[in-house]
Design a protein around this motif. Structure first.
Motif: not given
Length: 97
Positions: A51, A55, A53
């Motif tokens: 995974d 930002s 992520d």
């Protein structure tokens, strides 16, 4: 029947892989959405990454990976190869339920 066996095998493999999962967050300097896209397209293909992520607002990259297949240091080097800084700011092991 064959599909059921395959589905059960995949579920079991997911549970087995979950034993070695770690999440590491890196501080970086992303400038735009193209930077985010570049990181997503490249780091998601690193062996063991489960995974990702990224930002732009927080300038962080959080990567969950299988520690039996790669390391935080290898992922850090892959981020640096893309031309970005990558300093570890947080390391955690997901809680098993």
């Amino acid at each position: 029947m064959r599909q059921i066996i395959l589905a059960v095998s995949l579920v079991l493999a997911m549970f087995a892989a979950g034993k070695n999962l770690m999440t590491v967050t890196y501080a970086t300097h992303l400038h735009c959405e193209s930077c985010v896209k570049k990181v997503m397209e490249n780091i998601s293909y690193v062996k063991g990454v489960k995974d990702l992520d990224v930002s732009l607002k927080e300038n962080t990259i959080a990567v969950t990976f299988d520690a039996s297949k790669t390391t935080a240091e290898k992922i850090q080097q892959e981020i640096k190869k893309l031309g970005y800084t990558a300093e570890v700011v947080k390391t955690e092991t997901p809680v098993k339920k």
